[in-house]
Design an enzyme around this catalytic site. Structure first.
Site, PDB file in Angstrom:
ATOM      1  N   ARG A  95      -6.985  -6.278  10.604  1.00 38.17           N
ATOM      2  CA  ARG A  95      -6.769  -6.624  12.018  1.00 38.17           C
ATOM      3  C   ARG A  95      -6.278  -8.062  12.186  1.00 38.17           C
ATOM      4  NH1 ARG A  95     -11.647  -3.256  15.011  1.00 38.17           N
ATOM      5  NH2 ARG A  95     -10.339  -1.471  15.507  1.00 38.17           N
TER       6      ARG A  95
ATOM      7  N   LYS B 200     -18.522   9.839  16.657  1.00 41.77           N
ATOM      8  CA  LYS B 200     -18.636   9.284  18.015  1.00 41.77           C
ATOM      9  C   LYS B 200     -18.174  10.326  19.020  1.00 41.77           C
ATOM     10  CE  LYS B 200     -16.768   5.119  17.103  1.00 41.77           C
ATOM     11  NZ  LYS B 200     -15.905   4.022  17.469  1.00 41.77           N
TER      12      LYS B 200
ATOM     13  N   GLY C 284     -11.030   3.526  13.283  1.00 43.62           N
ATOM     14  CA  GLY C 284     -11.364   2.634  12.179  1.00 43.62           C
ATOM     15  C   GLY C 284     -11.744   3.385  10.914  1.00 43.62           C
TER      16      GLY C 284
ATOM     17  N   GLY D 195     -10.047   4.485  19.900  1.00 38.66           N
ATOM     18  CA  GLY D 195     -10.382   4.812  21.282  1.00 38.66           C
ATOM     19  C   GLY D 195      -9.209   4.554  22.212  1.00 38.66           C
TER      20      GLY D 195
HETATM   21  P1  ADP Z   1     -13.238   6.814  13.755  1.00 35.88           P
HETATM   22  O1  ADP Z   1     -13.807   5.464  13.375  1.00 35.88           O
HETATM   23  O2  ADP Z   1     -12.145   7.259  12.845  1.00 35.88           O
HETATM   24  O3  ADP Z   1     -12.853   6.870  15.203  1.00 35.88           O
HETATM   25  P2  ADP Z   1     -15.906   7.884  14.129  1.00 35.88           P
HETATM   26  O4  ADP Z   1     -16.396   6.495  14.225  1.00 35.88           O
HETATM   27  O5  ADP Z   1     -16.022   8.761  15.331  1.00 35.88           O
HETATM   28  O6  ADP Z   1     -14.399   7.913  13.574  1.00 35.88           O
HETATM   29  O7  ADP Z   1     -16.706   8.651  12.995  1.00 35.88           O
HETATM   30  C1  ADP Z   1     -16.697   8.207  11.663  1.00 35.88           C
HETATM   31  C2  ADP Z   1     -17.994   8.545  10.986  1.00 35.88           C
HETATM   32  O8  ADP Z   1     -18.327   9.918  11.158  1.00 35.88           O
HETATM   33  C3  ADP Z   1     -17.949   8.324   9.490  1.00 35.88           C
HETATM   34  O9  ADP Z   1     -18.828   7.273   9.163  1.00 35.88           O
HETATM   35  C4  ADP Z   1     -18.398   9.648   8.892  1.00 35.88           C
HETATM   36  O10 ADP Z   1     -19.283   9.504   7.807  1.00 35.88           O
HETATM   37  C5  ADP Z   1     -19.086  10.309  10.043  1.00 35.88           C
HETATM   38  N1  ADP Z   1     -19.120  11.776   9.947  1.00 35.88           N
HETATM   39  C6  ADP Z   1     -18.077  12.599   9.874  1.00 35.88           C
HETATM   40  N2  ADP Z   1     -18.480  13.871   9.768  1.00 35.88           N
HETATM   41  C7  ADP Z   1     -19.825  13.859   9.769  1.00 35.88           C
HETATM   42  C8  ADP Z   1     -20.844  14.865   9.692  1.00 35.88           C
HETATM   43  N3  ADP Z   1     -20.530  16.160   9.573  1.00 35.88           N
HETATM   44  N4  ADP Z   1     -22.133  14.469   9.730  1.00 35.88           N
HETATM   45  C9  ADP Z   1     -22.435  13.153   9.850  1.00 35.88           C
HETATM   46  N5  ADP Z   1     -21.547  12.161   9.938  1.00 35.88           N
HETATM   47  C10 ADP Z   1     -20.245  12.513   9.890  1.00 35.88           C
HETATM   48 MG    MG Z   2     -15.730   4.588  13.714  1.00 31.66          MG
END
Ligand code: ADP
Ligand code: MG
Length: 401
Positions: A37, A198, A355, A378
C-alpha cells in the site's frame, strides 16, 4: 467524471497538498510487514514532489476506536516511506494540533509530512465537522488517494474535501477506477466469486450482483452461511447467523445463477478414546456432522468452479474460498487463483479485491498473471455494485470554475 490530479489548476509550487493515503498496512514486531500500500501511493507523491508541492499525508491504521494506541502508530510507516521514496519524511502526532499546523507550514522542498493515525481521534469515524476543520488547515488543496477507504464517510475522507478546495482524486484511485470500469464494459460472461469471513459487510453488496453477473461462485464462510440458510447441517463451521434471512432472499432472487459448494473439506474434531484427535477430510455437503467445521471447498467444487471460469470474459473475486493460511485448507483458494490466471491468459479481464484475497494470489505466485489487484476490497465491491463511493461523490460535487 471524477476530478484527478491532472485537473488541478497550475501553480501548485510551494503549496501544501493534503493527501489522504491508505497506509493501513500490516505491522509485525513494530515494522511494516508488507509495503504494497505504501508503494501504491508513490505515483501520486512523485507527481506532487515533481511540481514542488509539500505533501502532508493523513492515514488511518487498524481500528484504534478513537484512542491513541502505540501498537497502531504510523511511525514505522514514516521510516518505511522514507526508505522507499528516498525522501525526508517528518512524522508528527497528534494529527490535528497546533504543532501539526506549524510543521506543515515549515515544510521545505522535497520534504513530506506524515501525521499520526487519524483514528486515534474519536471524531474521525464520526465525521466530526470540527475535526475536519482542524485537518483541513494542514493543506492548501486536497487529494484523496486512499482507494481502500473511499467507501467510508469519515472526517479525513469526506469531511476535509467538503471544506478544502480544490480537491481531486489521486493517481492510485484513478487506476483502480479504470480497472473496475473495465469490468463494466459489456464483457460476457461476467463471473464473480465471493468467499471470506467478513460476511455481514459483504452479503448486502452481493445481492446487487444477482442481476449484474452471469454467475456467482460462493465459497469460504460465506458459503457456509448459504448452506445453513437452506437448512443444511454445517456443524461448527463459521456461519453468520444474522445474515441467514438475507442469504435466503438472495437465493430466492437468483438461485439459477448462484453456485454453492457440493462438497467441503472439513476439520473433524471427533476425537477418539479421550484424545482430542483431529482429522481432515472432504465430505459431500449434506454429510457434514455436528463436530465438523467446513474450512475449504472440496475437490469436486474446486473442479466445477475452475471449469466455470474457463474462458470467462470478466471476473471479479472477493474473499478466499477457505482458511487458506493453513495449507490443509488452501486448495480451493489456489484453484480459483489458478483459474483466474488461465482466464486472463485467454483474454479475460480479471480483478481481485480484498486484502486477504490479494495476499492469497500473491502467495500463489500469480500476482502478475491477473489483470488487476485492488488495494481495497470493500471499496471495490461498493463501487462495482452501486457505481458510487462517498469519498468520490464529495470530490465530484464541486464544479470546476
Ligand atoms: P478479503 O480480505 O479478501 O476481503 P475476508 O477478510 O472477508 O476477505 O476473509 C478472509 C478470511 O476468511 C481469511 O483469513 C480466511 O482464512 C477466512 N476464511 C475463508 N473461508 C473460511 C472458512 N470456511 N472458515 C473460516 N474462515 C474462513
Ligand atoms: Mg480481510
Amino acid at each position: 467524471m471524477t476530478r484527478t490530479l491532472r485537473d488541478l489548476p497550475a501553480g501548485l509550487a510551494g503549496k501544501r497538498g493534503l493527501v489522504r493515503v491508505d497506509y493501513n498496512v500490516p505491522l509485525a514486531a513494530g515494522q511494516v510487514a508488507d509495503a504494497t500500500r505504501i508503494e501504491a501511493s508513490l505515483p501520486t507523491l512523485r507527481w506532487l514532489l515533481r511540481r514542488d508541492v509539500r505533501p502532508v499525508l493523513l492515514s488511518h491504521l487498524g481500528r484504534p476506536r478513537g484512542q491513541p494506541n502505540p501498537a497502531l502508530s504510523l511511525e514505522p510507516v514514516a521510516s518505511a516511506l522514507a526508505g522507499i521514496l528516498d525522501a525526508e519524511v517528518v512524522f508528527f502526532a497528534p494529527c490535528d494540533g497546533e504543532d501539526a499546523l506549524r510543521a506543515s507550514r515549515e515544510l521545505g522542498a522535497g520534504q513530506i509530512l506524515l501525521a499520526e493515525n487519524t483514528r486515534f481521534l474519536p471524531g474521525e469515524t464520526a465525521n466530526d465537522g470540527a475535526l475536519a476543520g482542524r485537518l483541513a488547515r494542514l493543506g492548501d488543496f486536497f487529494v484523496n488517494d486512499a482507494f481502500g477507504t473511499l467507501h467510508r464517510a469519515h472526517a479525513s475522507t469526506t469531511g476535509v474535501p467538503a471544506l478544502l478546495s480544490p480537491s481531486a482524486a489521486g493517481l492510485l484511485v484513478e487506476r483502480e477506477l479504470e480497472a473496475l470500469g473495465a469490468l463494466d464494459l459489456p464483457r460476457r460472461p461476467f463471473i464473480v466469486a465471493f468467499g471470506g469471513a467478513k460476511i455481514g459487510d459483504k452479503i448486502e453488496l452481493m445481492r446487487r450482483f444477482v442481476e449484474r453477473a452471469d454467475l456467482i461462485l460462493v465459497g469460504g464462510a460465506m458459503a457456509n452461511t448459504f448452506l445453513r440458510a437452506q437448512g443444511i447441517e454445517t456443524g461448527t463451521s463459521l456461519v453468520e447467523e444474522e445474515a441467514l434471512d438475507l442469504a435466503r432472499s438472495i437465493l430466492a432472487a437468483g438461485a439459477e445463477r448462484i453456485r454453492l459448494p457440493t462438497d467441503v473439506t472439513v476439520l473433524d474434531r471427533s476425537g477418539g478414546e479421550g484424545e482430542s484427535a483431529e482429522s481432515v477430510e472432504s465430505v459431500a455437503v449434506g454429510e457434514i456432522e455436528p463436530q465438523m467445521a467446513a474450512l475449504d471447498i472440496g475437490p469436486e467444487s474446486r473442479a466445477r468452479y475452475a471449469e466455470a471460469l474457463r474462458g470467462c470474459a470478466a471476473f471479479f473475486w472477493n474473499g478466499p474460498m477457505g482458511l487458506f493460511e493453513d495449507p490443509r485448507f488452501s486448495a480451493g483458494t489456489f484453484a480459483i487463483a489458478g483459474a483466474a490466471a488461465e482466464a486472463t491468459a485467454t483474454g479475460g479481464f480479471t480483478v481481485i479485491g480484498g486484502g486477504d484475497s490479494a495476499a492469497a494470489v500473491r502467495q500463489a505466485g500469480l500476482r502478475d498473471r491477473v489483470s488487476h489487484v485492488c488495494t481495497g476490497g470493500g471499496a471495490a465491491l461498493e463501487y462495482l455494485s452501486s457505481g458510487r463511493l462517498p469519498g468520490l461523490d464529495v470530490l465530484a460535487e464541486r464544479r470546476r470554475p
